[in-house]
Design an enzyme around this catalytic site. Structure first.
Site, PDB file in Angstrom:
ATOM      1  N   SER A 244       1.552  -7.605   2.105  1.00 17.97           N
ATOM      2  CA  SER A 244       0.551  -6.409   2.670  1.00 17.97           C
ATOM      3  C   SER A 244      -0.332  -6.623   1.231  1.00 17.97           C
ATOM      4  O   SER A 244      -0.982  -7.232   0.904  1.00 17.97           O
ATOM      5  CB  SER A 244       0.945  -5.353   2.993  1.00 17.97           C
ATOM      6  OG  SER A 244       0.198  -4.619   3.600  1.00 17.97           O
ATOM      7  N   GLN A 245      -0.600  -5.346   0.897  1.00 14.62           N
ATOM      8  CA  GLN A 245      -1.546  -5.142  -0.124  1.00 14.62           C
ATOM      9  C   GLN A 245      -1.313  -5.871  -1.575  1.00 14.62           C
ATOM     10  O   GLN A 245      -1.982  -6.675  -2.082  1.00 14.62           O
ATOM     11  CB  GLN A 245      -1.521  -3.758  -0.827  1.00 14.62           C
ATOM     12  CG  GLN A 245      -2.491  -3.366  -2.042  1.00 14.62           C
ATOM     13  CD  GLN A 245      -2.247  -1.957  -2.505  1.00 14.62           C
ATOM     14  OE1 GLN A 245      -3.202  -1.235  -2.241  1.00 14.62           O
ATOM     15  NE2 GLN A 245      -1.214  -1.678  -3.254  1.00 14.62           N
TER      16      GLN A 245
ATOM     17  N   HIS B 276       4.039  -6.044  10.934  1.00 11.35           N
ATOM     18  CA  HIS B 276       3.873  -6.035   9.660  1.00 11.35           C
ATOM     19  C   HIS B 276       5.108  -6.325   8.787  1.00 11.35           C
ATOM     20  O   HIS B 276       4.914  -6.746   7.452  1.00 11.35           O
ATOM     21  CB  HIS B 276       3.299  -4.986   9.077  1.00 11.35           C
ATOM     22  CG  HIS B 276       2.355  -4.995   7.811  1.00 11.35           C
ATOM     23  ND1 HIS B 276       1.458  -5.957   7.743  1.00 11.35           N
ATOM     24  CD2 HIS B 276       2.497  -4.231   6.724  1.00 11.35           C
ATOM     25  CE1 HIS B 276       0.941  -5.806   6.434  1.00 11.35           C
ATOM     26  NE2 HIS B 276       1.627  -4.735   6.130  1.00 11.35           N
TER      27      HIS B 276
ATOM     28  N   TYR C 255       0.685  -1.233  -0.080  1.00  8.68           N
ATOM     29  CA  TYR C 255       0.082  -0.007  -0.025  1.00  8.68           C
ATOM     30  C   TYR C 255       0.910   1.247   0.055  1.00  8.68           C
ATOM     31  O   TYR C 255       1.855   1.453   0.805  1.00  8.68           O
ATOM     32  CB  TYR C 255      -0.946  -0.107   1.280  1.00  8.68           C
ATOM     33  CG  TYR C 255      -1.969   0.973   1.313  1.00  8.68           C
ATOM     34  CD1 TYR C 255      -3.130   0.665   0.829  1.00  8.68           C
ATOM     35  CD2 TYR C 255      -1.705   2.213   2.036  1.00  8.68           C
ATOM     36  CE1 TYR C 255      -4.320   1.400   0.803  1.00  8.68           C
ATOM     37  CE2 TYR C 255      -2.975   3.040   2.026  1.00  8.68           C
ATOM     38  CZ  TYR C 255      -4.210   2.709   1.449  1.00  8.68           C
ATOM     39  OH  TYR C 255      -5.260   3.775   1.369  1.00  8.68           O
TER      40      TYR C 255
ATOM     41  N   ASP D 258       1.160  -8.389  14.063  1.00  6.03           N
ATOM     42  CA  ASP D 258       0.869  -7.414  13.013  1.00  6.03           C
ATOM     43  C   ASP D 258      -0.357  -6.574  13.251  1.00  6.03           C
ATOM     44  O   ASP D 258      -1.394  -7.092  13.547  1.00  6.03           O
ATOM     45  CB  ASP D 258       0.570  -8.118  11.631  1.00  6.03           C
ATOM     46  CG  ASP D 258       0.364  -7.528  10.619  1.00  6.03           C
ATOM     47  OD1 ASP D 258       0.149  -6.137  10.470  1.00  6.03           O
ATOM     48  OD2 ASP D 258       0.653  -7.963   9.324  1.00  6.03           O
TER      49      ASP D 258
END
Length: 324
Positions: free
Chosen positions: A187-188, A302, A92, A273
């Site tokens: 992540s994203q 994360h 992201y 996370d």
């Protein structure tokens, strides 16, 4: 840093109800057919980076509605192919950056195609792909609430379509083996990899790390840090739109799309996370439709496994794509 979600034992048992929209498959079939009808041949333009061991191409593929999406393709120099290929989606806020920022997979002997994220590229690496649809009044800054009025206007409908189209773009290059393509991301990027795994046929493997966009409602309810907090901020202002918002987001929930995947997968999840709570990631892992392996990082936030996970992926990938 304490646990902010379920314990590992609880996560391993966590299998929540996650209702899918009745027309989920029809929605994505229609979306992808429209993108395919608007597609043009992918452009691979050689770039002289000054690097002698990597061949680099500036990529322009067509994504959602035929809109141009940029990327980089790095290949080990001197190879004729066909090569196994890693298609990478970004976290992201990150854009494709500069080509020398992503050399790991080419150094390992694989083709590496990085997709720029439309409208993003303000954090650790710049982006070069605009999103023609801007932010509307009343949207919280970010992307989760952009176009959230309807599945048809959701930002994530567009970028997930881009992700699927980039698999097709990889198959157009004559030095890439179309049957040996693996998708990955953190992540994203991990959420996009799972979505692509459920929507793009014929993948050889999937490597999602600390994936975003999974069990989105729970993320909005318990995540301590953005981006899921964008949804809570939006609904704090628009108190009457809760049902509508989560209905829209269910069409792009990677945990639902992952149930349609069949390729082998290697997940990583971090138990501390605060951005993508582990229970949301485990929801996708448990629902994933194909063979799956898991690496858990119990005391990481994360960042997850970071470089350690890269080594796990490299060993796993050799079993999937073979040693280059």
């Amino acid at each position: 840093m304490p646990l902010t979600d379920l314990s590992l034992a609880e996560c391993l048992d966590y299998r929540p109800e996650l209702p899918a929209p009745d027309d989920l498959d029809e929605f994505w079939a229609r979306t992808l057919a429209r993108a395919e009808a608007a597609a043009a041949p992918t452009r691979f333009e050689p770039v002289d980076t000054g690097l002698t061991l990597v061949d680099t191409f500036d990529v322009t593929a067509t994504g959602f509605d035929g809109q141009p999406v940029r990327g980089w393709l790095n290949l080990p120099a001197g190879t004729s192919g066909p090569l196994g290929c890693v298609v990478e989606y970004l976290g992201y806020g990150r854009g494709r950056g500069l080509p020398q920022q992503s050399l790991f997979w080419a150094a390992a002997g694989y083709a590496h195609l990085v997709m720029d994220s439309r409208g993003q590229g303000w954090s650790s690496a710049r982006g070069d792909t605009p999103d023609p649809v801007g932010q509307a009044p009343g949207e919280v800054p970010g992307f989760l609430t952009r176009g959230v009025e309807s599945p048809d206007t959701s930002y994530y409908r567009r970028i997930i379509t881009d992700a699927v189209r980039f698999v097709a773009a990889a198959r157009e290059h004559d030095r890439i083996d179309p049957d040996r393509i693996v998708v990955t991301g953190v992540s994203q990027g991990g959420g996009l990899a799972l979505a692509a795994a459920g929507l793009a046929p014929g993948l050889a493997g999937v490597m999602p790390d600390v994936p975003f966009l999974c069990h989105i409602r729970r993320g909005a309810e318990i995540a301590a840090l953005p981006p899921y907090t964008e949804i809570a901020e939006y609904l704090r202002l628009h108190r009457d739109r809760t049902e509508q918002v989560f209905r829209t987001l269910s069409y792009v929930d990677a945990a639902l799309l992952a149930a349609r995947a069949t390729a082998p997968s290697l997940f990583s999840i971090a138990l501390m996370d605060r951005i993508c709570p582990p229970s949301t990631c485990f929801t996708a892992y448990h629902r994933y439709g194909g063979p799956k392996e898991l690496r858990v990082y119990e005391f990481n936030d994360h960042e997850g496994g970071a470089e350690h996970q890269r080594l796990q992926q490299l060993a796993w990938l050799r079993g999937i794509l073979g040693r280059p």
